[in-house]
Design a protein around this motif. Structure first.
Motif, PDB file in Angstrom:
ATOM      1  N   VAL A 234       5.860   4.560  -5.149  1.00  0.00           N
ATOM      2  CA  VAL A 234       7.087   4.623  -4.476  1.00  0.00           C
ATOM      3  C   VAL A 234       8.153   3.430  -4.910  1.00  0.00           C
ATOM      4  O   VAL A 234       9.271   3.407  -5.185  1.00  0.00           O
ATOM      5  N   HIS A 235       7.558   2.449  -4.993  1.00  0.00           N
ATOM      6  CA  HIS A 235       8.378   1.054  -5.352  1.00  0.00           C
ATOM      7  C   HIS A 235       8.709   0.864  -6.743  1.00  0.00           C
ATOM      8  O   HIS A 235       9.322   0.038  -7.290  1.00  0.00           O
ATOM      9  N   LEU A 236       7.786   1.545  -7.816  1.00  0.00           N
ATOM     10  CA  LEU A 236       8.118   1.507  -8.815  1.00  0.00           C
ATOM     11  C   LEU A 236       9.337   2.442  -9.389  1.00  0.00           C
ATOM     12  O   LEU A 236      10.140   2.010 -10.391  1.00  0.00           O
ATOM     13  N   GLY A 237       9.452   3.456  -8.643  1.00  0.00           N
ATOM     14  CA  GLY A 237      10.622   4.452  -9.020  1.00  0.00           C
ATOM     15  C   GLY A 237      11.841   4.254  -8.081  1.00  0.00           C
ATOM     16  O   GLY A 237      12.189   2.963  -7.769  1.00  0.00           O
ATOM     17  N   ASP A 238      12.369   5.361  -7.560  1.00  0.00           N
ATOM     18  CA  ASP A 238      13.455   5.280  -6.694  1.00  0.00           C
ATOM     19  C   ASP A 238      13.197   5.646  -5.248  1.00  0.00           C
ATOM     20  O   ASP A 238      13.950   6.022  -4.486  1.00  0.00           O
ATOM     21  N   GLY A 239      11.941   5.346  -4.805  1.00  0.00           N
ATOM     22  CA  GLY A 239      11.637   5.363  -3.355  1.00  0.00           C
ATOM     23  C   GLY A 239      10.715   6.675  -3.093  1.00  0.00           C
ATOM     24  O   GLY A 239      10.411   7.355  -1.910  1.00  0.00           O
ATOM     25  N   MET A 240      10.392   7.543  -4.096  1.00  0.00           N
ATOM     26  CA  MET A 240       9.673   8.825  -3.863  1.00  0.00           C
ATOM     27  C   MET A 240       8.053   8.639  -4.185  1.00  0.00           C
ATOM     28  O   MET A 240       7.746   7.828  -5.161  1.00  0.00           O
ATOM     29  N   THR A 241       7.350   9.351  -3.387  1.00  0.00           N
ATOM     30  CA  THR A 241       6.001   9.300  -3.618  1.00  0.00           C
ATOM     31  C   THR A 241       5.541  10.264  -5.048  1.00  0.00           C
ATOM     32  O   THR A 241       6.489  11.137  -5.386  1.00  0.00           O
ATOM     33  N   PRO A 242       4.512  10.381  -5.614  1.00  0.00           N
ATOM     34  CA  PRO A 242       4.134  11.193  -6.558  1.00  0.00           C
ATOM     35  C   PRO A 242       4.476  12.599  -6.244  1.00  0.00           C
ATOM     36  O   PRO A 242       4.818  13.671  -7.232  1.00  0.00           O
ATOM     37  N   ALA A 254      15.592  -1.361  -4.408  1.00  0.00           N
ATOM     38  CA  ALA A 254      16.058  -2.239  -5.004  1.00  0.00           C
ATOM     39  C   ALA A 254      16.485  -3.579  -4.260  1.00  0.00           C
ATOM     40  O   ALA A 254      16.197  -4.733  -4.574  1.00  0.00           O
ATOM     41  N   LEU A 255      16.693  -3.454  -2.913  1.00  0.00           N
ATOM     42  CA  LEU A 255      17.051  -4.666  -2.029  1.00  0.00           C
ATOM     43  C   LEU A 255      15.689  -5.352  -1.934  1.00  0.00           C
ATOM     44  O   LEU A 255      15.721  -6.500  -1.898  1.00  0.00           O
ATOM     45  N   MET A 256      14.404  -4.447  -1.443  1.00  0.00           N
ATOM     46  CA  MET A 256      13.204  -5.463  -1.276  1.00  0.00           C
ATOM     47  C   MET A 256      12.797  -6.257  -2.658  1.00  0.00           C
ATOM     48  O   MET A 256      12.272  -7.323  -2.643  1.00  0.00           O
ATOM     49  N   ARG A 257      13.042  -5.657  -3.960  1.00  0.00           N
ATOM     50  CA  ARG A 257      12.722  -6.346  -4.855  1.00  0.00           C
ATOM     51  C   ARG A 257      13.758  -7.171  -5.590  1.00  0.00           C
ATOM     52  O   ARG A 257      13.459  -7.957  -6.474  1.00  0.00           O
ATOM     53  N   SER A 258      14.860  -7.554  -4.779  1.00  0.00           N
ATOM     54  CA  SER A 258      15.775  -8.432  -5.222  1.00  0.00           C
ATOM     55  C   SER A 258      15.514  -9.930  -4.637  1.00  0.00           C
ATOM     56  O   SER A 258      14.804  -9.947  -3.272  1.00  0.00           O
ATOM     57  N   PRO A 270       9.286 -16.987  -5.942  1.00  0.00           N
ATOM     58  CA  PRO A 270      10.664 -16.359  -4.951  1.00  0.00           C
ATOM     59  C   PRO A 270      10.228 -15.350  -4.057  1.00  0.00           C
ATOM     60  O   PRO A 270       9.056 -14.528  -4.554  1.00  0.00           O
ATOM     61  N   VAL A 271      10.939 -15.244  -3.559  1.00  0.00           N
ATOM     62  CA  VAL A 271      10.609 -13.880  -2.275  1.00  0.00           C
ATOM     63  C   VAL A 271      11.718 -12.771  -2.382  1.00  0.00           C
ATOM     64  O   VAL A 271      13.173 -13.089  -2.534  1.00  0.00           O
ATOM     65  N   GLY A 272      11.452 -11.477  -2.383  1.00  0.00           N
ATOM     66  CA  GLY A 272      12.299 -10.603  -2.153  1.00  0.00           C
ATOM     67  C   GLY A 272      12.270 -10.136  -0.528  1.00  0.00           C
ATOM     68  O   GLY A 272      11.997 -10.906   0.625  1.00  0.00           O
ATOM     69  N   PRO A 303       7.964  -2.815 -12.627  1.00  0.00           N
ATOM     70  CA  PRO A 303       9.077  -1.749 -13.193  1.00  0.00           C
ATOM     71  C   PRO A 303       9.454  -1.662 -14.609  1.00  0.00           C
ATOM     72  O   PRO A 303       9.321  -0.723 -14.888  1.00  0.00           O
ATOM     73  N   GLU A 304       9.725  -2.737 -15.344  1.00  0.00           N
ATOM     74  CA  GLU A 304      10.109  -2.826 -16.570  1.00  0.00           C
ATOM     75  C   GLU A 304       8.792  -2.400 -17.426  1.00  0.00           C
ATOM     76  O   GLU A 304       9.160  -2.148 -18.498  1.00  0.00           O
ATOM     77  N   HIS A 305       7.618  -2.374 -16.803  1.00  0.00           N
ATOM     78  CA  HIS A 305       6.609  -2.103 -17.874  1.00  0.00           C
ATOM     79  C   HIS A 305       6.055  -0.590 -17.312  1.00  0.00           C
ATOM     80  O   HIS A 305       5.174  -0.185 -17.887  1.00  0.00           O
ATOM     81  N   ASP A 306       6.752  -0.069 -16.298  1.00  0.00           N
ATOM     82  CA  ASP A 306       6.338   1.144 -15.758  1.00  0.00           C
ATOM     83  C   ASP A 306       4.554   0.983 -15.273  1.00  0.00           C
ATOM     84  O   ASP A 306       3.990   1.923 -15.699  1.00  0.00           O
ATOM     85  N   LEU A 307       4.287  -0.095 -14.802  1.00  0.00           N
ATOM     86  CA  LEU A 307       3.150  -0.407 -14.081  1.00  0.00           C
ATOM     87  C   LEU A 307       2.912  -0.565 -12.976  1.00  0.00           C
ATOM     88  O   LEU A 307       3.731  -1.154 -12.254  1.00  0.00           O
ATOM     89  N   VAL A 308       1.626  -0.066 -12.221  1.00  0.00           N
ATOM     90  CA  VAL A 308       1.128  -0.502 -11.085  1.00  0.00           C
ATOM     91  C   VAL A 308      -0.271  -0.922 -11.156  1.00  0.00           C
ATOM     92  O   VAL A 308      -0.974  -0.144 -11.825  1.00  0.00           O
TER      93      VAL A 308
END
Length: 445
Positions: A234-242, A254-258, A270-272, A303-308
Motif C-alpha cells: 500500500v505504501h510502496l505504491g499509490d495507496g492500493m492493496t494488491p 506521499a505525505l507520510m513518507r515526506s 529523520p521522521v515522516g 519505493p525507488e527499489h520497488d521493494l518491501v
C-alpha cells in the motif's frame, strides 16, 4: 540458486549460529514475491514456523495507526494541525499547558514530547484507551514543548489511537482489523523467546503481549508475513492493496513518507508521519521495527527499489538479521567511519530523566560514563516492563568517547561501520540526551 533458496539459506545459517528458534521473512521486489519460514514457533510445544504463522507486530502497528488517522484526515473528520484537545477535551498532562499545545501531527511524527515511553497501565477490554488517557493526565508530563525535538513516542501513538476511537465511534482493535488487517485470524501464533543468561539458549517468554492500553503503539496486533507485505505494498505504491482496494490516497502516502523533522545527528533517523526515514543504498527506506516480549518484527518499504521487506524472529537477537537483510537488499554500504574528537566534556555531565528512567552521566578522564537506572513508579509497572524485556533491568555503567559535536560512541568499539543505535547525542545545549531515538531531560532543566 533462486532468490527464495538464497534467502532461506541466509536465514538458516544466521539462526543456527545465533540460537534463534524461528524466523519468518517475506520480500516483494520488482513485482516478484517470496516468503520463507524457518525453525520453531514455540520451543515449549515444538510448533513449527509456517509461512502463515501469526506473530505480534509490535511497533509496526504505529504505521497502521498513522494510516488510520490519515484515512480520517481524508474524510475531513480530523485536521492534522488541529490541537488534540479539539477531539479529546479530556487530554491532559501534568506539565501545565503542554497538552493544549500538542497538534495531531505531533502525535504521528514523534514530536509531541509526551513523557510516557514506559507507562504501562494494566487495563484490558474495550475501555482500555479511555482508562489510559485518565491516568496519563494524572501521572505523566512533557519532556519538551511540542514540535521542538523528536523523541520516539509510544504515548503519542496511544493518544492517536484513542482519538480514532472518538472520531469513528469504534474500538481501536475493531477499526484496525476491519480497515487494515482484514479480520483474518492466523491458524497458529509464534511465541517470543529470550536468550538464557548463562548459556544463551532460548527460553519462552513468560509474557505473551503487553496490556490493551498499548494497542495503538503495538501491544496487541497480530498478523502474518502476508499481511505485512500487503500493507507494505500500500505504501510502496499509490495507496492500493494488491487486490485493488484503496486504503489511502496517493497524496496521503506521499505525505507520510515526506520528512517532517530531523534531529540532525547520525544516531537518529529523520521522521515522516509514522515512518522512520533511513538513507540506504543511495535512496530512502521507510522503516519501522516492532518489539514484542521476546520477539522482533520489521517492515521496510523502499519505493525507488520497488521493494518491501517484512520479517519476524521470535528472539530479540533476530534484530541483527533484519538489519543484514535490509542492507543486502538495498545494496547499502556501511556508514562512514567516525573520528575521535577532543572537547570539554563537563557540560554533558549530570542527571537526565524520562518516564521511570534515570541516567547519571559523569566525566572519567577523556570519556563519559553513563549509568542507566530503571525506577518503576509502582509494582504493576515493574512487572510489565520486566516481563517485556525478559527479566530484571540491569544496565552496567557504559563508557563513551566523543566523536563529534554533541555526539558520542561506545568506548572500545570500532568506529567504522558502527550501528547508529549505539551512538548517544546531546541536544539543547546539553539539556537533552538522546539514545535509541529517545530523549531524557537534564534534571532541573
Amino acid at each position: 540458486m533462486n532468490e527464495t533458496a538464497k534467502l532461506d539459506d541466509r536465514v538458516r545459517d544466521f539462526c543456527g549460529t545465533n540460537g534463534i528458534p524461528g524466523f519468518l521473512a517475506g520480500v516483494h521486489h520488482a513485482g516478484r514475491q517470496t516468503r520463507i519460514s524457518h525453525g520453531i514457533a514455540n520451543i515449549a510445544t515444538g510448533e513449527p514456523m509456517r509461512a502463515d504463522t501469526g506473530f505480534l507486530l509490535g511497533s509496526v502497528t504505529k504505521i497502521m495507526t498513522t494510516t488510520l488517522v490519515m484515512r480520517e484526515v481524508e474524510r475531513g473528520t480530523v485536521d492534522l494541525d488541529a490541537p488534540v484537545t479539539t477531539y479529546l477535551p479530556e487530554f491532559r498532562l501534568t506539565t501545565p499547558g503542554a497538552a493544549e499545545r500538542i497538534r495531531v501531527r505531533h502525535l504521528l511524527n514523534h514530536t509531541s514530547g509526551i513523557d510516557a515511553d514506559l507507562f504501562f497501565p494494566d487495563v484490558e477490554g474495550p475501555h482500555a484507551l479511555k482508562a489510559y488517557m485518565g491516568r496519563l493526565g494524572r501521572e505523566c508530563g512533557a519532556l519538551f514543548p511540542a514540535g521542538e525535538f523528536v523523541s520516539y513516542s509510544n504515548g503519542g501513538m496511544i493518544v492517536a489511537g484513542r482519538l480514532l476511537e472518538v472520531v469513528t465511534g469504534l474500538p481501536y482493535d475493531e477499526l484496525l482489523n476491519r480497515d487494515i488487517l482484514g479480520g483474518a485470524v492466523p491458524h497458529s501464533v509464534a511465541v517470543g523467546h529470550f536468550p538464557g543468561p548463562a548459556t544463551g539458549q532460548a527460553r519462552p517468554t513468560g509474557m505473551f503481549r503487553l496490556p490493551s492500553t498499548w494497542a495503538p503503539a503495538g501491544g496487541t496486533a497480530i498478523g502474518t508475513i502476508e499481511d505485512l507485505l500487503d500493507f507494505g505494498r500500500v505504501h510502496l505504491g499509490d495507496g492500493m492493496t494488491p487486490s485493488g482496494r484503496r486504503v489511502l490516497s496517493a497524496a496521503s502516502v506521499a505525505l507520510m513518507r515526506s520528512k517532517s523533522h530531523h534531529m540532525g545527528t547520525p544516531d537518529s533517523s529523520p521522521v515522516g508521519l509514522g515512518w522512520l526515514l533511513r538513507t540506504l543504498g543511495g535512496t530512502t527506506a521507510l522503516t519501522m521495527t516492532g518489539a514484542s516480549p521476546g520477539g522482533i518484527a520489521v517492515l521496510a518499504v523502499v519505493p525507488e527499489h520497488d521493494l518491501v521487506l517484512a520479517a519476524y524472529g521470535n528472539d530479540p537477537r533476530a534484530l541483527d538479521l533484519h538489519e543484514e537483510l535490509l542492507l543486502e537488499l538495498t545494496g547499502a554500504t556501511p556508514p562512514p567511519a567516525l573520528t575521535p574528537a577532543t572537547f570539554d566534556l563537563q557540560p554533558y555531565a549530570g542527571t537526565f530523566r524520562s518516564d521511570q528512567l534515570r541516567v547519571d552521566v559523569r566525566v572519567v578522564g577523556d570519556e563519559l560514563e553513563e549509568h542507566v537506572v530503571y525506577e518503576p513508579s509502582d509494582a504493576d509497572q515493574e512487572r510489565i516492563f520486566t516481563g517485556f524485556i525478559g527479566g530484571e533491568f540491569a544496565a552496567p555503567p557504559m563508557r563513551y568517547v566523543p566523536v563529534g559535536p554533541d555526539l558520542f560512541a561506545p568506548a572500545g568499539m570500532p568506529l567504522d561501520a558502527l550501528p547508529a543505535h549505539c551512538l548517544v547525542s546531546y541536544h539543547g545545549r546539553g539539556d537533552y540526551r538522546c539514545a535509541g531515538g529517545r530523549l531524557t531531560r537534564r534534571a532541573g532543566a
